[in-house]
Design a protein around this motif. Structure first.
Motif, PDB file in Angstrom:
ATOM      1  N   TYR A  48      -0.552  17.098   9.430  1.00 32.93           N
ATOM      2  CA  TYR A  48      -1.001  17.515   8.104  1.00 32.93           C
ATOM      3  C   TYR A  48      -1.108  16.324   7.179  1.00 32.93           C
ATOM      4  O   TYR A  48      -0.262  15.420   7.214  1.00 32.93           O
ATOM      5  N   LEU A  49      -2.148  16.331   6.368  1.00 34.46           N
ATOM      6  CA  LEU A  49      -2.350  15.256   5.400  1.00 34.46           C
ATOM      7  C   LEU A  49      -2.444  15.847   4.002  1.00 34.46           C
ATOM      8  O   LEU A  49      -2.861  16.998   3.829  1.00 34.46           O
ATOM      9  N   VAL A  50      -2.062  15.021   3.036  1.00 35.15           N
ATOM     10  CA  VAL A  50      -2.195  15.438   1.654  1.00 35.15           C
ATOM     11  C   VAL A  50      -2.928  14.332   0.906  1.00 35.15           C
ATOM     12  O   VAL A  50      -2.748  13.142   1.204  1.00 35.15           O
ATOM     13  N   ALA A  51      -3.817  14.737  -0.006  1.00 29.45           N
ATOM     14  CA  ALA A  51      -4.510  13.757  -0.847  1.00 29.45           C
ATOM     15  C   ALA A  51      -3.934  13.853  -2.253  1.00 29.45           C
ATOM     16  O   ALA A  51      -3.790  14.949  -2.804  1.00 29.45           O
ATOM     17  N   ARG A  52      -3.587  12.697  -2.792  1.00 33.99           N
ATOM     18  CA  ARG A  52      -3.099  12.628  -4.173  1.00 33.99           C
ATOM     19  C   ARG A  52      -4.107  11.858  -5.003  1.00 33.99           C
ATOM     20  O   ARG A  52      -4.594  10.828  -4.578  1.00 33.99           O
ATOM     21  N   TYR A  53      -4.370  12.395  -6.182  1.00 32.94           N
ATOM     22  CA  TYR A  53      -5.246  11.707  -7.128  1.00 32.94           C
ATOM     23  C   TYR A  53      -4.443  11.516  -8.399  1.00 32.94           C
ATOM     24  O   TYR A  53      -3.940  12.483  -8.964  1.00 32.94           O
ATOM     25  N   VAL A  58      -4.007  17.088  -4.757  1.00 32.60           N
ATOM     26  CA  VAL A  58      -5.280  17.755  -5.044  1.00 32.60           C
ATOM     27  C   VAL A  58      -5.882  18.446  -3.820  1.00 32.60           C
ATOM     28  O   VAL A  58      -6.763  19.298  -3.960  1.00 32.60           O
ATOM     29  N   CYS A  59      -5.410  18.065  -2.632  1.00 35.80           N
ATOM     30  CA  CYS A  59      -5.992  18.643  -1.425  1.00 35.80           C
ATOM     31  C   CYS A  59      -5.039  18.431  -0.252  1.00 35.80           C
ATOM     32  O   CYS A  59      -4.301  17.430  -0.230  1.00 35.80           O
ATOM     33  N   TYR A  60      -5.033  19.372   0.675  1.00 37.74           N
ATOM     34  CA  TYR A  60      -4.250  19.167   1.894  1.00 37.74           C
ATOM     35  C   TYR A  60      -4.974  19.850   3.047  1.00 37.74           C
ATOM     36  O   TYR A  60      -5.813  20.732   2.848  1.00 37.74           O
ATOM     37  N   GLY A  61      -4.629  19.419   4.243  1.00 37.49           N
ATOM     38  CA  GLY A  61      -5.243  20.038   5.406  1.00 37.49           C
ATOM     39  C   GLY A  61      -4.529  19.607   6.656  1.00 37.49           C
ATOM     40  O   GLY A  61      -3.815  18.597   6.660  1.00 37.49           O
ATOM     41  N   GLY A  62      -4.702  20.383   7.715  1.00 34.60           N
ATOM     42  CA  GLY A  62      -3.999  20.039   8.938  1.00 34.60           C
ATOM     43  C   GLY A  62      -4.692  20.514  10.192  1.00 34.60           C
ATOM     44  O   GLY A  62      -5.535  21.417  10.168  1.00 34.60           O
ATOM     45  N   VAL A  72      -8.466  23.112  13.525  1.00 29.88           N
ATOM     46  CA  VAL A  72      -8.248  22.959  12.085  1.00 29.88           C
ATOM     47  C   VAL A  72      -7.490  24.196  11.607  1.00 29.88           C
ATOM     48  O   VAL A  72      -7.972  25.311  11.717  1.00 29.88           O
ATOM     49  N   MET A  73      -6.290  23.985  11.086  1.00 32.67           N
ATOM     50  CA  MET A  73      -5.433  25.104  10.684  1.00 32.67           C
ATOM     51  C   MET A  73      -5.724  25.540   9.252  1.00 32.67           C
ATOM     52  O   MET A  73      -5.724  26.717   8.933  1.00 32.67           O
ATOM     53  N   ASN A  74      -5.891  24.563   8.387  1.00 29.80           N
ATOM     54  CA  ASN A  74      -6.295  24.870   7.013  1.00 29.80           C
ATOM     55  C   ASN A  74      -6.779  23.605   6.328  1.00 29.80           C
ATOM     56  O   ASN A  74      -6.510  22.485   6.778  1.00 29.80           O
ATOM     57  N   ILE A  75      -7.513  23.817   5.285  1.00 32.21           N
ATOM     58  CA  ILE A  75      -7.911  22.714   4.414  1.00 32.21           C
ATOM     59  C   ILE A  75      -8.183  23.351   3.050  1.00 32.21           C
ATOM     60  O   ILE A  75      -8.970  24.289   2.945  1.00 32.21           O
ATOM     61  N   VAL A  76      -7.444  22.899   2.067  1.00 29.49           N
ATOM     62  CA  VAL A  76      -7.502  23.555   0.759  1.00 29.49           C
ATOM     63  C   VAL A  76      -7.498  22.512  -0.359  1.00 29.49           C
ATOM     64  O   VAL A  76      -6.683  21.595  -0.350  1.00 29.49           O
ATOM     65  N   ILE A  90     -10.321  14.416   3.390  1.00 32.21           N
ATOM     66  CA  ILE A  90      -9.227  14.880   4.250  1.00 32.21           C
ATOM     67  C   ILE A  90      -9.762  15.228   5.641  1.00 32.21           C
ATOM     68  O   ILE A  90      -9.197  14.846   6.656  1.00 32.21           O
ATOM     69  N   LEU A  91     -10.896  15.954   5.678  1.00 30.03           N
ATOM     70  CA  LEU A  91     -11.439  16.364   6.979  1.00 30.03           C
ATOM     71  C   LEU A  91     -11.813  15.141   7.812  1.00 30.03           C
ATOM     72  O   LEU A  91     -11.554  15.103   9.019  1.00 30.03           O
TER      73      LEU A  91
END
Ligand code: COA
Length: 149
Positions: A48-53, A58-62, A72-76, A90-91
């Motif tokens: 899983y990764l998370v994006a910080r701004y 601001v976004c995560y996905g795994g 791909v389990m989720n991306i939000v 993220i993708l």
């Protein structure tokens, strides 16, 4: 688009989930309970990764990798940060992880009415390979998509 110098991507830990826990549903449209999400994060097959701004999540996905297939389990993306390119970022990183892990393909399911998500996946050349009827709450169909690596 966003100012890339203010963006950081890193592995998502339970502490990151805790940071957004209180407003998970309102701010992110998260579709998992906190407990299920936490289990996913600590699963050995998951990345899983998370994006910080500006340090704000601001976004995560795994993805979850089983043998040579990544799912791909989720991306939000946070609701007020959508359409700025965060999910694409993220993708792209998740696809790189799958490649590094020598996966042959990446698969996912998406609600056929979820146009933003379908648009996102098509941009990365995911192809529709099947349909699961009434998959979501017995109503909406799921489109199965695959990206060959
Ligand atoms: C799907 C989702 C993750 C996209 O996140 P995002 O950060 O807004 O996406 P991006 O800004 O990276 O945009 C990716 C592409 O989708 C397009 N897009 C974004 N929102 C869109 C919308 N509402 N309608 C049509 N296209 C849209 C963008 O324009 C971009 O394409 P482009 O480069 O041709 O302009 C986000 O809408 C979301 O969190 N939805 C709720 C959770 C969800 O459904 N997740 C996917 C299922 S697991």
């Amino acid at each position: 688009m966003f100012d890339i110098t203010k963006m950081v991507i890193h592995t998502m830990h339970v502490s990151d989930l805790d940071e957004i826990r209180e407003n998970l549903t309102e701010n992110f449209d998260n579709f998992w309970s906190y407990e299920i999400f936490k289990e996913e994060l600590v699963n050995n097959n998951s990345s899983y990764l998370v994006a910080r701004y500006n340090d704000e999540i601001v976004c995560y996905g795994g993805i979850k990798i089983v043998l040579d297939v990544a799912d791909v389990m989720n991306i939000v993306t946070k609701k007020d940060k959508r359409n700025m390119g965060f999910a694409k970022f993220i993708l792209n990183e998740l696809i790189n992880i799958a490649k590094e892990e020598r996966c042959n393909s990446i698969t996912l399911e998406v609600n056929e009415n979820n146009k933003p998500a379908i648009h996102l996946y098509e941009q990365f050349d995911f192809k529709q390979v099947g349909l699961r009827k009434n998959y979501y709450d017995g109503i909406d169909n799921a489109i199965l998509m695959t990206l060959k690596l």
